[in-house]
Design a protein around this motif. Sequence first.
Motif, PDB file in Angstrom:
ATOM      1  N   ILE A 223       0.289   7.589   8.945  1.00 51.25           N
ATOM      2  CA  ILE A 223      -0.071   8.950   8.449  1.00 51.25           C
ATOM      3  C   ILE A 223      -0.043   9.732   9.830  1.00 51.25           C
ATOM      4  O   ILE A 223       0.430  10.800   9.982  1.00 51.25           O
TER       5      ILE A 223
ATOM      6  N   VAL B 156      -1.624   2.079   7.885  1.00 52.27           N
ATOM      7  CA  VAL B 156      -1.043   3.186   7.227  1.00 52.27           C
ATOM      8  C   VAL B 156      -1.594   4.476   7.799  1.00 52.27           C
ATOM      9  O   VAL B 156      -1.026   5.498   7.649  1.00 52.27           O
ATOM     10  N   ALA B 157      -3.089   4.450   7.957  1.00 52.63           N
ATOM     11  CA  ALA B 157      -3.784   5.677   8.471  1.00 52.63           C
ATOM     12  C   ALA B 157      -2.801   5.986   9.743  1.00 52.63           C
ATOM     13  O   ALA B 157      -2.684   7.269  10.116  1.00 52.63           O
TER      14      ALA B 157
ATOM     15  N   LEU C 219       0.750  -1.211   0.031  1.00 54.61           N
ATOM     16  CA  LEU C 219       0.124   0.142   0.025  1.00 54.61           C
ATOM     17  C   LEU C 219       0.763   1.229  -0.098  1.00 54.61           C
ATOM     18  O   LEU C 219       0.571   2.318  -0.946  1.00 54.61           O
TER      19      LEU C 219
ATOM     20  N   ARG D 286       0.678  13.101   0.051  1.00 55.60           N
ATOM     21  CA  ARG D 286      -0.088  14.384   0.174  1.00 55.60           C
ATOM     22  C   ARG D 286      -0.671  14.330   1.586  1.00 55.60           C
ATOM     23  O   ARG D 286      -0.886  15.333   2.270  1.00 55.60           O
ATOM     24  N   HIS D 287      -1.195  13.187   2.205  1.00 56.00           N
ATOM     25  CA  HIS D 287      -1.724  13.186   3.452  1.00 56.00           C
ATOM     26  C   HIS D 287      -0.887  13.527   4.733  1.00 56.00           C
ATOM     27  O   HIS D 287      -1.148  14.096   5.589  1.00 56.00           O
ATOM     28  N   ALA D 288       0.313  12.839   4.391  1.00 60.04           N
ATOM     29  CA  ALA D 288       1.386  12.831   5.454  1.00 60.04           C
ATOM     30  C   ALA D 288       2.029  14.271   5.368  1.00 60.04           C
ATOM     31  O   ALA D 288       2.955  14.688   6.492  1.00 60.04           O
ATOM     32  N   GLY D 289       2.226  14.840   4.168  1.00 68.28           N
ATOM     33  CA  GLY D 289       3.026  16.153   3.991  1.00 68.28           C
ATOM     34  C   GLY D 289       4.519  15.602   3.716  1.00 68.28           C
ATOM     35  O   GLY D 289       5.402  16.596   3.465  1.00 68.28           O
TER      36      GLY D 289
ATOM     37  N   GLN E  75       2.172   1.392  -3.681  1.00 70.01           N
ATOM     38  CA  GLN E  75       1.147   1.808  -4.767  1.00 70.01           C
ATOM     39  C   GLN E  75       0.770   2.989  -4.678  1.00 70.01           C
ATOM     40  O   GLN E  75      -0.075   3.647  -5.503  1.00 70.01           O
ATOM     41  N   SER E  76       0.323   3.529  -3.448  1.00 70.42           N
ATOM     42  CA  SER E  76      -0.183   4.808  -3.156  1.00 70.42           C
ATOM     43  C   SER E  76       0.695   5.814  -2.605  1.00 70.42           C
ATOM     44  O   SER E  76       0.254   6.634  -1.797  1.00 70.42           O
TER      45      SER E  76
ATOM     46  N   ASP F 220       2.070   8.690  -3.631  1.00 70.01           N
ATOM     47  CA  ASP F 220       1.867  10.022  -3.798  1.00 70.01           C
ATOM     48  C   ASP F 220       0.766  10.590  -3.002  1.00 70.01           C
ATOM     49  O   ASP F 220       0.824  11.538  -2.399  1.00 70.01           O
ATOM     50  N   HIS F 221      -0.378   9.688  -3.137  1.00 71.53           N
ATOM     51  CA  HIS F 221      -1.640   9.997  -2.212  1.00 71.53           C
ATOM     52  C   HIS F 221      -1.317   9.911  -0.869  1.00 71.53           C
ATOM     53  O   HIS F 221      -1.686  10.997  -0.068  1.00 71.53           O
ATOM     54  N   ILE F 222      -0.645   9.228  -0.319  1.00 74.94           N
ATOM     55  CA  ILE F 222      -0.161   9.038   1.162  1.00 74.94           C
ATOM     56  C   ILE F 222       0.724  10.142   1.573  1.00 74.94           C
ATOM     57  O   ILE F 222       0.683  10.790   2.614  1.00 74.94           O
TER      58      ILE F 222
END
Lengths: 449, 449
Positions: free
Chosen positions: B316, B312-313, B22, B32-35, B25-26, B28-30
């Motif tokens: 983050i 992963v949440a 995860l 953005r949420h984690a900075g 594969q994510s 970029d997305h992660i």
Amino acid sequence: MSPVVRIGVVGLGTVGSGVVRLLAQSADHIERHAGRPIVVERAVVRDPAKDRGLPLAADRISSDIRDISRNPDISIGVLLVGGLEPARSMMIDLLEHGKDVVTANKALLAEHGPELFELARRKGRSIAFEAAVAGGIPIVAAISECLAANRIESIRGILNGTSNFILTRMEEDGADYADVLRLAQSEGYAEADPSMDVDGTDATQKLAILAHLAFGTWVPWDEIPRTGIDGLDLDLLNYAGELGYRIRLVAVARRGDGRLALRVSPALVRKGTPLAETRGAYNAVSIVGDAVGRMFFHGLGAGEMPTASAVVADIIDMVVGRSAITFRTTGMLDVSTGAAGAASAAMQLGGVESHERHFLRIHAADRPGVLARITGILGEHGISIASVIQHAGGEATGDADAVGAAAGTVPLVIMTHACSPAAIVRATTAIDASDVVAGRSICLPVLEE
Amino acid sequence: MSPVVRIGVVGLGTVGSGVVRLLAQSADHIERHAGRPIVVERAVVRDPAKDRGLPLAADRISSDIRDISRNPDISIGVLLVGGLEPARSMMIDLLEHGKDVVTANKALLAEHGPELFELARRKGRSIAFEAAVAGGIPIVAAISECLAANRIESIRGILNGTSNFILTRMEEDGADYADVLRLAQSEGYAEADPSMDVDGTDATQKLAILAHLAFGTWVPWDEIPRTGIDGLDLDLLNYAGELGYRIRLVAVARRGDGRLALRVSPALVRKGTPLAETRGAYNAVSIVGDAVGRMFFHGLGAGEMPTASAVVADIIDMVVGRSAITFRTTGMLDVSTGAAGAASAAMQLGGVESHERHFLRIHAADRPGVLARITGILGEHGISIASVIQHAGGEATGDADAVGAAAGTVPLVIMTHACSPAAIVRATTAIDASDVVAGRSICLPVLEE
């Protein structure tokens, strides 16, 4: 003991009163979660003289927002008035004067969110708004924090408790829309002017807020295709029931192929599925994330204490510092900022384009050959039929006259196989323009689980 | 660009592999949420040579926990091995060396939570454990953050996916327990040794963790009354079905009169209610808060990616700082600290004492007068009967022999009116000691919504 946190509450309507009561009655418990006592230093209302029976001294209630925004002892403004003005000016005043803001006002955020969020960031303040969507259901936290590792693929929600109350009572009591609306008003489930609820505006504004959090795209809420429940009648619910479905007002957001598809409309949901079993004033949200799969949340979407629960959770989050972090990370997703914005800006907005089954109710002329003609029009548009209900005139679920059909017509109900929304719109337009129907047909999407 | 966050993953089983996948594969997305970008700097496993097909270079995989705990570039240890040892020693090693810890190990927390939380606090570190309970459902965040303004009154949960998978398949396929267990093992829904799942241990450990968060009381999990599904048979499910119920393994916590009542057991839940409609490997939690009312959460409770979503949440949340705040506020509730502790310590632990209906299955001797005798015993204990099912021997749902009844007996099923748990236990004991029954009766509580 850590120093007391002093807050100002703007508006002492249903939610504001609930917040004052909850802070008082659960003060010990809330202090343990916040690490500090939280007290209402000041409430600002239109009419300070009115007795609200709240645990709040009369000399703490006044009518000028500056009593909160200019009070250096107050760190958090809790904005619980509805509508756009003076709510917008009040929030600006609070932020300009260095207050963090907790609000439940979804219309304000849907209309002016980017401006207000930008101002808060510029001032180093935060805005928390869990209570703005789905009342007590922590859907804002779920999307912006708990599901942060997921790419959200879709959201489906029952976000307007008034509409859901009306649909449930119509179905369960076999009552007409107008009668149930009056009942909802008398029981406090609908406003004196219920139009924002029953025409889908409220659900659409909430959907715009959820879409921002889930997809990083700010969508003007009034660009989202929207149909309310105000055009529905009992016969529609009964026909749906015969086919194994209930009708719910469903807000849908779906991501696919660089497009973000959004819609609010009544839809058929199969009995026994979670959205269909969401009754009365309850709200529900079903979210699909690429990692977590389908998550479902259900709870009270409105009301004094459920909404106060969400507001006070936000106040606690402000006090302990979680809100500031979340407001900052949510900002990273904003259209206006950085890489996420670029990605989001590329995402086109549109109605839901994927193929779905549709439910059609047509007032057909009661003479030979009409069914063949109507099904022929559907066939010309490439739409095939899964099932048809045609009862003898007025026999099935009441007199056809009662649902506004012209004399000499019978209700004809058709469930199609999956077809494109564009095709069904063209076909329905063609059917309505033909000489074998009276009045406008109603076409609702069918949501399969 | 903010500096990279480097993490160490301990264990690359199902969940550990999911987390690595995860994060890749994510990414970029992660980010953005984690900075900040999050990269797996090191994974520690028992057998580093094994090819797991993961997006992780071989030279980043080793077998010594010190490769993570002593690595100054790594700030977060993600502990994804099960069981108590070496998991406990590894977590201590990570905390001692200044790492924050994210874990999905519910047995470890249920057994050693107070010691580990205390160590983390002493070291100024945090432990996050959303994935330890109900997989992808954000129930830890919901209780400790989103519902913080509420006094939680009760929790009911389907917390063990393996048991729920088995019960659902027995019911839907009409299959025996042993056959479905083998199926569950072959499909990966049950371990080779499924005892912790089917005997209720796993659900009980999760309940202990939720009770800590909801009630501020640390309850030793092995003091919680516990019954698994391993004593159930298909006939029980069928009889429950005849009465309009399904059987689910339900974890219950209820607060009342200074007592905290906890229990894990199979229970009858009425068809159509949310817990009854929770099927297969899904988990569900229903929580009642004094302000929010009843909230319901439903989602995948196990599996590679749903659990990885929760892990992963948490990662983050560690990166942005939310976890540190939440771990601190949760600590304010701890038994060992301050006023909340005093309040909590006063809360007595016990089984669920409130009156409930009960479902009894008795292997009764097939001769005249037996029903009168059994109902007489119930009457002597003040228990009145709501309904009785007695089919001719073997007629209803299979041969009585198949469910372990002695020859010459017939199954007798009784639904009682609400009665105290103590009374039903005494009555059942008296019935089992009488000469009109063979084998032990089964008594299950009935949960009404």
